[in-house]
Design a protein around this motif. Sequence first.
Motif, PDB file in Angstrom:
ATOM      1  N   ASP A  67      70.811  49.324 -30.964  1.00 56.52           N
ATOM      2  CA  ASP A  67      69.730  50.511 -31.463  1.00 56.52           C
ATOM      3  C   ASP A  67      70.291  51.690 -32.015  1.00 56.52           C
ATOM      4  O   ASP A  67      69.937  52.285 -32.965  1.00 56.52           O
ATOM      5  N   GLN A  68      71.681  52.340 -31.547  1.00 58.98           N
ATOM      6  CA  GLN A  68      72.332  53.214 -32.273  1.00 58.98           C
ATOM      7  C   GLN A  68      72.695  53.133 -33.657  1.00 58.98           C
ATOM      8  O   GLN A  68      72.402  53.914 -34.394  1.00 58.98           O
ATOM      9  N   LEU A  69      72.667  51.789 -34.139  1.00 59.02           N
ATOM     10  CA  LEU A  69      73.039  51.362 -35.380  1.00 59.02           C
ATOM     11  C   LEU A  69      71.811  50.935 -36.159  1.00 59.02           C
ATOM     12  O   LEU A  69      71.698  50.438 -37.216  1.00 59.02           O
ATOM     13  N   ARG A  70      70.740  51.228 -35.453  1.00 59.43           N
ATOM     14  CA  ARG A  70      69.203  50.943 -35.785  1.00 59.43           C
ATOM     15  C   ARG A  70      69.251  49.342 -36.584  1.00 59.43           C
ATOM     16  O   ARG A  70      68.790  49.211 -37.688  1.00 59.43           O
ATOM     17  N   MET A  71      69.734  48.567 -35.814  1.00 62.22           N
ATOM     18  CA  MET A  71      69.672  46.982 -35.940  1.00 62.22           C
ATOM     19  C   MET A  71      68.526  46.646 -35.439  1.00 62.22           C
ATOM     20  O   MET A  71      68.501  46.754 -33.797  1.00 62.22           O
ATOM     21  N   ASP A  72      67.349  45.903 -35.636  1.00 69.04           N
ATOM     22  CA  ASP A  72      66.437  45.333 -34.907  1.00 69.04           C
ATOM     23  C   ASP A  72      67.113  44.197 -34.051  1.00 69.04           C
ATOM     24  O   ASP A  72      68.447  43.429 -34.551  1.00 69.04           O
ATOM     25  N   ARG A  73      66.726  44.325 -33.035  1.00 71.11           N
ATOM     26  CA  ARG A  73      67.291  43.295 -31.663  1.00 71.11           C
ATOM     27  C   ARG A  73      67.218  41.632 -31.986  1.00 71.11           C
ATOM     28  O   ARG A  73      67.914  40.996 -31.632  1.00 71.11           O
ATOM     29  N   SER A  74      66.241  41.507 -32.957  1.00 69.85           N
ATOM     30  CA  SER A  74      66.181  39.898 -33.502  1.00 69.85           C
ATOM     31  C   SER A  74      67.582  39.562 -34.135  1.00 69.85           C
ATOM     32  O   SER A  74      67.675  38.482 -34.275  1.00 69.85           O
ATOM     33  N   PHE A  75      68.005  40.390 -34.674  1.00 70.32           N
ATOM     34  CA  PHE A  75      69.476  40.081 -35.425  1.00 70.32           C
ATOM     35  C   PHE A  75      70.514  39.271 -34.609  1.00 70.32           C
ATOM     36  O   PHE A  75      71.227  38.514 -34.959  1.00 70.32           O
ATOM     37  N   ALA A  76      70.255  39.742 -33.254  1.00 64.59           N
ATOM     38  CA  ALA A  76      71.235  39.092 -32.160  1.00 64.59           C
ATOM     39  C   ALA A  76      71.123  37.396 -32.311  1.00 64.59           C
ATOM     40  O   ALA A  76      71.987  36.661 -31.820  1.00 64.59           O
ATOM     41  N   GLU A  77      69.919  36.974 -32.554  1.00 68.75           N
ATOM     42  CA  GLU A  77      69.739  35.553 -32.340  1.00 68.75           C
ATOM     43  C   GLU A  77      69.584  34.870 -33.770  1.00 68.75           C
ATOM     44  O   GLU A  77      69.618  33.638 -33.985  1.00 68.75           O
ATOM     45  N   ARG A  78      70.175  35.601 -35.058  1.00 63.84           N
ATOM     46  CA  ARG A  78      70.362  35.108 -36.195  1.00 63.84           C
ATOM     47  C   ARG A  78      71.762  34.610 -36.489  1.00 63.84           C
ATOM     48  O   ARG A  78      72.807  35.163 -35.725  1.00 63.84           O
ATOM     49  N   ASN A  79      71.832  34.020 -37.772  1.00 63.56           N
ATOM     50  CA  ASN A  79      73.420  33.404 -37.666  1.00 63.56           C
ATOM     51  C   ASN A  79      74.303  34.684 -38.247  1.00 63.56           C
ATOM     52  O   ASN A  79      73.610  35.374 -39.267  1.00 63.56           O
ATOM     53  N   VAL A  80      75.219  34.670 -38.071  1.00 64.14           N
ATOM     54  CA  VAL A  80      76.221  35.793 -38.671  1.00 64.14           C
ATOM     55  C   VAL A  80      76.025  36.125 -40.086  1.00 64.14           C
ATOM     56  O   VAL A  80      76.634  35.043 -40.779  1.00 64.14           O
ATOM     57  N   ASN A  81      75.601  36.952 -40.560  1.00 63.23           N
ATOM     58  CA  ASN A  81      75.572  37.693 -41.728  1.00 63.23           C
ATOM     59  C   ASN A  81      74.788  36.633 -42.814  1.00 63.23           C
ATOM     60  O   ASN A  81      74.724  36.954 -43.897  1.00 63.23           O
TER      61      ASN A  81
END
Length: 254
Positions: free
Chosen positions: A131-145
Amino acid sequence: MSVLTVKDLHVSVETDQGTKQILKGVDLSIASNEIHAIMGPNGSGKSTLAYTIAGHPKYHVESGSIMLDDQDVLAMSVDERARAGLFLAMQYPVEIPGVTVTNFLRTAKTAIDGEAPAIRGWIKDVRASMDQLRMDRSFAERNVNEGFSGGEKKRHEILQLELLKPRFAVLDETDSGLDVDALKVVSEGVNRAKQANGLGVLLITHYTRILRYIRPDFVHVFVDGRVAEQGGRELADRLENEGYDRFLTQTNVG
């Protein structure tokens, strides 16, 4: 307080034209809670220093030492360096297909701490940092990079920094490819990690714009594999106005 000390470091790399010496006697000392900026023209050895500290096998240490307090960093494997508290934010973060951000972060945290973090607290910490880095939480389930933009990759690097809590971070041109908004968000993440954990930072950059947000205590100018000059924040301002010509002229004359 911890200290990362680089002493008389000489490093070479194998090329198609044979062995090429990159670092030619580098001396640096970084203490906890200090920010050191390394600036210099392309090919001056900045990234070589970063990858040598991290343990990249491409770079051969011919002489000199890297010490983390009383520990010989050069005697450590890459994973041992990470467990000892060294962190590298890469200039070009790699994609890892098939490995989600969630699994990657928790596996890394477990490897560094020697035990898995408690799930509830860990999820809370990950979400708060995202949240502090303004990353959508859906990124957690995406493959790294995988499919990440340049800015998203850099935010993910700082997400790792905040969650893994190293003692020293080497940031290799973390500002490259970032727009103004992303640069500010990423810089705020670095500053939070420093404030929370007494992080020591070695910040490699070409430009002074990131130094408006991450204020260095010391600035070192790299030219031809050596520290040509060092000073405070005012040295970065001078470089922005004058460039590296006077250093390059001195090198050519020498």
